[in-house]
Design a protein around this motif. Structure first.
Motif, PDB file in Angstrom:
ATOM      1  N   VAL A  25      53.072  55.760  35.556  1.00 41.16           N
ATOM      2  CA  VAL A  25      53.608  54.431  35.240  1.00 41.16           C
ATOM      3  C   VAL A  25      54.705  54.529  34.192  1.00 41.16           C
ATOM      4  O   VAL A  25      54.754  55.463  33.388  1.00 41.16           O
ATOM      5  N   SER A  26      55.578  53.524  34.225  1.00 41.00           N
ATOM      6  CA  SER A  26      56.631  53.374  33.217  1.00 41.00           C
ATOM      7  C   SER A  26      56.645  51.923  32.744  1.00 41.00           C
ATOM      8  O   SER A  26      56.246  51.013  33.477  1.00 41.00           O
ATOM      9  N   SER A  27      57.147  51.722  31.526  1.00 40.68           N
ATOM     10  CA  SER A  27      57.324  50.362  31.002  1.00 40.68           C
ATOM     11  C   SER A  27      58.240  50.437  29.797  1.00 40.68           C
ATOM     12  O   SER A  27      58.523  51.530  29.289  1.00 40.68           O
ATOM     13  N   PRO A  28      58.712  49.279  29.298  1.00 43.60           N
ATOM     14  CA  PRO A  28      59.529  49.301  28.077  1.00 43.60           C
ATOM     15  C   PRO A  28      58.707  49.586  26.820  1.00 43.60           C
ATOM     16  O   PRO A  28      59.281  49.690  25.736  1.00 43.60           O
ATOM     17  N   ALA A  29      57.400  49.686  26.945  1.00 40.03           N
ATOM     18  CA  ALA A  29      56.526  49.849  25.778  1.00 40.03           C
ATOM     19  C   ALA A  29      56.215  51.318  25.514  1.00 40.03           C
ATOM     20  O   ALA A  29      55.890  52.062  26.441  1.00 40.03           O
ATOM     21  N   ARG A  55      54.211  59.250  42.850  1.00 42.31           N
ATOM     22  CA  ARG A  55      54.765  57.900  42.881  1.00 42.31           C
ATOM     23  C   ARG A  55      54.664  57.258  41.507  1.00 42.31           C
ATOM     24  O   ARG A  55      53.869  57.674  40.655  1.00 42.31           O
ATOM     25  N   TRP A  56      55.498  56.219  41.322  1.00 47.60           N
ATOM     26  CA  TRP A  56      55.648  55.557  40.030  1.00 47.60           C
ATOM     27  C   TRP A  56      55.556  54.041  40.191  1.00 47.60           C
ATOM     28  O   TRP A  56      56.078  53.482  41.148  1.00 47.60           O
ATOM     29  N   ALA A  57      54.919  53.395  39.219  1.00 55.97           N
ATOM     30  CA  ALA A  57      54.853  51.931  39.172  1.00 55.97           C
ATOM     31  C   ALA A  57      55.317  51.449  37.800  1.00 55.97           C
ATOM     32  O   ALA A  57      55.258  52.186  36.811  1.00 55.97           O
ATOM     33  N   GLN A  58      55.751  50.182  37.761  1.00 57.60           N
ATOM     34  CA  GLN A  58      56.113  49.550  36.498  1.00 57.60           C
ATOM     35  C   GLN A  58      54.877  48.814  35.965  1.00 57.60           C
ATOM     36  O   GLN A  58      54.514  47.752  36.474  1.00 57.60           O
ATOM     37  N   SER A  59      54.244  49.358  34.957  1.00 58.06           N
ATOM     38  CA  SER A  59      52.966  48.814  34.493  1.00 58.06           C
ATOM     39  C   SER A  59      53.116  47.486  33.762  1.00 58.06           C
ATOM     40  O   SER A  59      52.137  46.736  33.641  1.00 58.06           O
ATOM     41  N   VAL A 111      65.778  49.330  31.148  1.00 57.06           N
ATOM     42  CA  VAL A 111      67.088  48.778  31.483  1.00 57.06           C
ATOM     43  C   VAL A 111      68.155  49.861  31.375  1.00 57.06           C
ATOM     44  O   VAL A 111      69.005  50.007  32.259  1.00 57.06           O
ATOM     45  N   ASN A 112      68.129  50.638  30.304  1.00 56.74           N
ATOM     46  CA  ASN A 112      69.084  51.736  30.171  1.00 56.74           C
ATOM     47  C   ASN A 112      68.957  52.720  31.328  1.00 56.74           C
ATOM     48  O   ASN A 112      69.957  53.191  31.877  1.00 56.74           O
ATOM     49  N   ALA A 113      67.723  53.052  31.689  1.00 60.77           N
ATOM     50  CA  ALA A 113      67.505  54.013  32.768  1.00 60.77           C
ATOM     51  C   ALA A 113      68.061  53.498  34.082  1.00 60.77           C
ATOM     52  O   ALA A 113      68.718  54.243  34.829  1.00 60.77           O
ATOM     53  N   ALA A 114      67.801  52.232  34.395  1.00 64.61           N
ATOM     54  CA  ALA A 114      68.315  51.655  35.640  1.00 64.61           C
ATOM     55  C   ALA A 114      69.837  51.591  35.632  1.00 64.61           C
ATOM     56  O   ALA A 114      70.508  51.991  36.591  1.00 64.61           O
ATOM     57  N   ALA A 172      60.005  54.940  36.484  1.00 66.62           N
ATOM     58  CA  ALA A 172      59.861  53.947  37.550  1.00 66.62           C
ATOM     59  C   ALA A 172      61.176  53.200  37.775  1.00 66.62           C
ATOM     60  O   ALA A 172      61.499  52.821  38.909  1.00 66.62           O
ATOM     61  N   ALA A 173      61.954  52.986  36.708  1.00 66.88           N
ATOM     62  CA  ALA A 173      63.265  52.342  36.858  1.00 66.88           C
ATOM     63  C   ALA A 173      64.210  53.248  37.618  1.00 66.88           C
ATOM     64  O   ALA A 173      64.966  52.790  38.501  1.00 66.88           O
TER      65      ALA A 173
END
Length: 306
Positions: free
Chosen positions: A220-224, A123-127, A82-85, A249-250
């Motif tokens: 991949v990226s995620s909040p975790a 490329r990047w995905a939100q895992s 969220v911060n990144a976006a 990813a964000a």
């Protein structure tokens, strides 16, 4: 006459919108937006900036100047999605950003990669853009009406991969799993000659290998924060991921929505649960930050002018 009046009104409306946008810029110079997530990554870059001028927005620092003789604006996204976006959009809204470059650290997912290596994914995905599936006699399942969930992607127990619906001025809203780095920028990164990257920390703790640059592949990226060997293996199987982080990813999704080309450089500070003993991020995050910044500066130097 009414048609001409309508056309004139539309043109004036567009011009007023463009003027309002230009007026919103704190700095109108076309620049490369260079983002890092937190302090060690920031420190690896800010000392290399020339002609620095600082701005503050929503408690965040934005610093314009030149890096490798190119006009840039540096900022921190802060950690997590969220911060990144939020802060990437703020960067785009308030500065004339033509391209986005992210420099930072990550956890290594691909077993062939080592701490200190710098990876530039294609490329990047939100895992963790997911569906928490319903338990049935045959396993966990998603609701039948959730038709935008991608087919064929392996689930992690009840955690079923999902897409996110997003559009831009050039693309109608549609489900997307992947956000692609700019091909032209990737091509520049792929031509970078191997450079000597740091393999020892400031206090003398050294890796038993020389870090390398790797361009391409998925991430991949995620909040975790990932520090689990089983989940690490899953990310490599299901997403073919090379690295995992908490922002890229964000940033890619916001860049896509705004039609701004982006690329991400990530140096491995740890192995996301694959470390032999304890997680090593605290030991090697400064080294990894420096390695990423070193490659980013060489990339910006080689990047053709817009």
């Amino acid at each position: 006459m009414r048609v001409w009046a309508l056309c004139l009104a539309m043109v004036m409306s567009v011009m007023m919108t463009m003027t309002a946008q230009a007026a919103a810029y704190l700095d109108k110079t076309p620049r490369i937006g260079v983002i890092s997530a937190f302090e060690p990554e920031w420190q690896a870059l800010i000392g290399r900036l020339k002609d620095a001028q600082s701005y503050s927005l929503n408690g965040m620092k934005f610093v314009t100047g030149t890096l490798e003789d190119k006009p840039v604006v540096l900022t921190m996204s802060s950690m997590s999605m969220v911060n990144a976006a939020m802060n990437t959009q703020l960067l785009i809204d308030r500065f004339h950003v033509e391209r986005i470059v992210f420099s930072g650290i990550a956890g290594g997912i691909d077993p062939s990669l080592k701490i200190g290596d710098v990876v530039v994914p294609a490329r990047w995905a939100q895992s963790l853009e997911t569906i928490m599936g319903r338990k049935t006699a045959t396993g966990f399942v998603k609701p039948d009406w959730l038709t935008w969930a991608p087919d064929g992607m392996e689930a992690y127990g009840m955690i079923i991969p999902n897409s996110v619906v997003v559009g831009s001025a050039k693309h109608a809203p549609a489900p997307r799993v992947w956000f692609e780095a700019d091909p032209a920028m990737l091509a520049v990164a792929a031509k970078l000659e191997q450079t000597e990257l740091a393999h020892c920390t400031a206090d003398g703790r050294c890796l038993d290998h020389r870090p390398q640059l790797h361009v391409g592949g998925d991430a991949v990226s995620s909040p975790a924060f990932v520090d689990n060997a089983d989940y690490r293996d899953y990310l490599h199987r299901a997403f073919n991921a090379r690295v995992a982080d908490m922002e890229s990813a964000a940033v890619g999704q916001v860049a896509f929505a705004n039609d701004v080309p982006f690329i991400v450089f990530r140096s491995l500070s740890d192995l996301a649960g694959g470390d032999e003993h304890a997680n090593q991020m605290a030991t090697f995050m400064a080294l990894a930050s420096e390695n990423s910044a070193t490659v980013v500066c060489r990339f910006i130097r080689a990047l053709p002018a817009k």
